[in-house]
Scaffold this active site. Structure first.
Site, PDB file in Angstrom:
ATOM      1  N   CYS A 290     -15.767 -31.501  -3.343  1.00  0.00           N
ATOM      2  CA  CYS A 290     -16.329 -32.839  -3.366  1.00  0.00           C
ATOM      3  C   CYS A 290     -16.716 -33.179  -1.951  1.00  0.00           C
ATOM      4  CB  CYS A 290     -15.306 -33.862  -3.820  1.00  0.00           C
ATOM      5  SG  CYS A 290     -14.953 -33.709  -5.545  1.00  0.00           S
TER       6      CYS A 290
ATOM      7  N   GLY B 116     -21.197 -35.564  -3.715  1.00  0.00           N
ATOM      8  CA  GLY B 116     -21.086 -35.013  -5.060  1.00  0.00           C
ATOM      9  C   GLY B 116     -20.111 -33.849  -5.092  1.00  0.00           C
ATOM     10  N   CYS B 117     -19.527 -33.626  -6.261  1.00  0.00           N
ATOM     11  CA  CYS B 117     -18.756 -32.395  -6.416  1.00  0.00           C
ATOM     12  C   CYS B 117     -19.750 -31.278  -6.573  1.00  0.00           C
ATOM     13  CB  CYS B 117     -17.904 -32.441  -7.670  1.00  0.00           C
ATOM     14  SG  CYS B 117     -16.561 -33.591  -7.494  1.00  0.00           S
ATOM     15  N   GLY B 118     -19.459 -30.161  -5.997  1.00  0.00           N
ATOM     16  CA  GLY B 118     -20.324 -29.027  -6.184  1.00  0.00           C
ATOM     17  C   GLY B 118     -21.563 -29.214  -5.376  1.00  0.00           C
TER      18      GLY B 118
END
Lengths: 284, 284
Positions: free
Chosen positions: A112, B111-113
């Protein structure tokens, strides 16, 4: 240690907005701030970070430290954050000779927040051999209890991750940010800027998942035990065994799952069994 | 539509490892795969993505589409994924004229990823005007119920995020990945590769937080309603109001918090009040 020229550009971590709930009622909801901060190293644009903005100087220093773009604290001359232009200017004595090469490769990670590592993530090697820190179950439980007081932003606004540096059960430093990798880097930055006692940390805690990037960053901080409330990924496990990091996943209440922990984990506080006393996600 | 030369390199999303629980017992735990996939666009290295590997062809196509590096499906000639070298080769008819300029700026998002957007995230503008999709509370509740069946990987392994394209209460497509932005991009890639009916989606659901990057990606997919189980950040709210996206945050059970929804949300299923019937994180 020489003095570093530092701005003091901390901003509030949360703000309130009006939302409508399922009853159609307007109410105030605290939400996490999310601010863009573009980082310039010796006038060269490196990256734009999205952050709470609660400790921007430590964040950018820790980012550069954890990316290997600043090797030693003494190279650091100035860190100036100016929110009016959403920019952080960092001035150092030296730069890595291979700066261009490093900036050429991007790995977008599963982390994240700071989901980018310059250079090839999975070729990375920690700068030091990790200590084979032993861990007692009673210490783990004590640490988890002590962490309970440290998640203010999450409790009010959600949408953030927390990370902590601990010495056994004692919480030395705790940081929340919209991305957990910002939180890791802020902790690393504080070690240099505040010369925090967190330099003695031997356990790292995160609310987030144990992905490859988290294991790598913690290994690079020289810490041998990584504890998370969440799960673990395949590459996280691979890197942990390559680097010798003990992973404690799904650590909530009395539950946990220890990985890569043989001989280092002492079970001195085994809880009484209760029906349904099982870790979420485990095979029944 | 012309044919696209496609590899079929799907891999299992989970694997099992041995862990030790709080009782000192060894047990098998499913964990999420996490694989590195380096993306080459017309032989130029763009980025390395960390992914489950469950639908790599759709992921890389959706990534390039959502980054604006492929403008139309007809430009797409071939997508070949080879896990032996952890590489995805994408061949297109054209490239953006400003490719170098776009690749020059990196925004590391919360954001994740897929925490990177090339070009300047916050200058981005959706390619189309968004439809002012109306939403009925009863449809929202129906959609949340229908989503219950769609999180296999999370239920067994955790450590993933899920995203769905819905038409009103109907779930058209659902993807999980170690990073939720991978999941968004995989959905966008499937629309082109499978010519999925998800082209008709009018609601986007994510388990993850509503950050600036999520709002931007959904707006760029032409969808006007974004629903999340999690919270929202300041920049997510800013972009949603700039683009006209209705946000439904903290949607769990009967709870939700609607933002930027005036006139578009119809409360036709207000639940009976119960003590403590309050959304987590809200002011009491």
């Amino acid at each position: 240690m020489h003095d570093i020229s530092l701005s003091q550009a901390r901003l509030p971590a949360t703000l309130e907005i009006e939302v409508f709930d399922e009853f159609g009622e307007a109410r105030l909801q605290a939400i996490a701030a999310e601010r863009a901060l573009t980082l310039y190293l010796n006038k060269r644009e490196i990256v734009t970070l999205m952050t709470l903005g609660a400790d921007p100087e430590s964040l950018v220093v820790g980012y550069l430290r954890n990316q290997g773009l600043i090797a030693v604290r003494d190279d650091l001359l100035a860190v100036h954050v100016d929110w009016d232009v959403e920019a952080a200017a960092v001035i150092t004595r030296h730069e890595p000779d291979d700066l261009e090469e490093r900036l050429g490769h991007r790995t977008v990670t599963t982390g994240c927040g700071q989901g980018t590592v310059f250079g090839r993530l999975l070729d990375a090697i920690p700068r030091q051999t990790l200590p084979e820190t032993p861990l007692r179950q009673s210490v783990l439980y004590g640490m988890l209890e002590n962490l309970g007081e440290h998640n203010e932003t999450y409790r009010s606004a959600g949408a953030v991750h927390g990370c902590a540096l601990c010495h056994q059960a004692r919480v030395l430093d705790f940081v929340e940010d919209v991305g957990r990798h910002n939180a890791v880097d802020t902790l690393a930055g504080r070690q240099w800027l505040a010369e925090a006692e967190s330099g003695h940390a031997d356990i790292f805690y995160t609310t987030g998942r144990l992905t490859s990037e988290m294991v790598l960053k913690v290994a690079q901080m020289g810490i041998g035990v990584l504890v998370s409330r969440s799960g673990v990924t395949q590459k996280g496990v691979e890197l942990a065994s390559r680097f010798g990091v003990m992973l404690i996943a799904r650590a909530k209440g009395r539950h946990f799952q220890a990985i890569n922990a043989a001989q280092r984990l002492t079970l001195d506080a085994v809880p009484p069994r209760r029906p349904g006393d099982r870790t979420a996600g485990g095979r029944r």
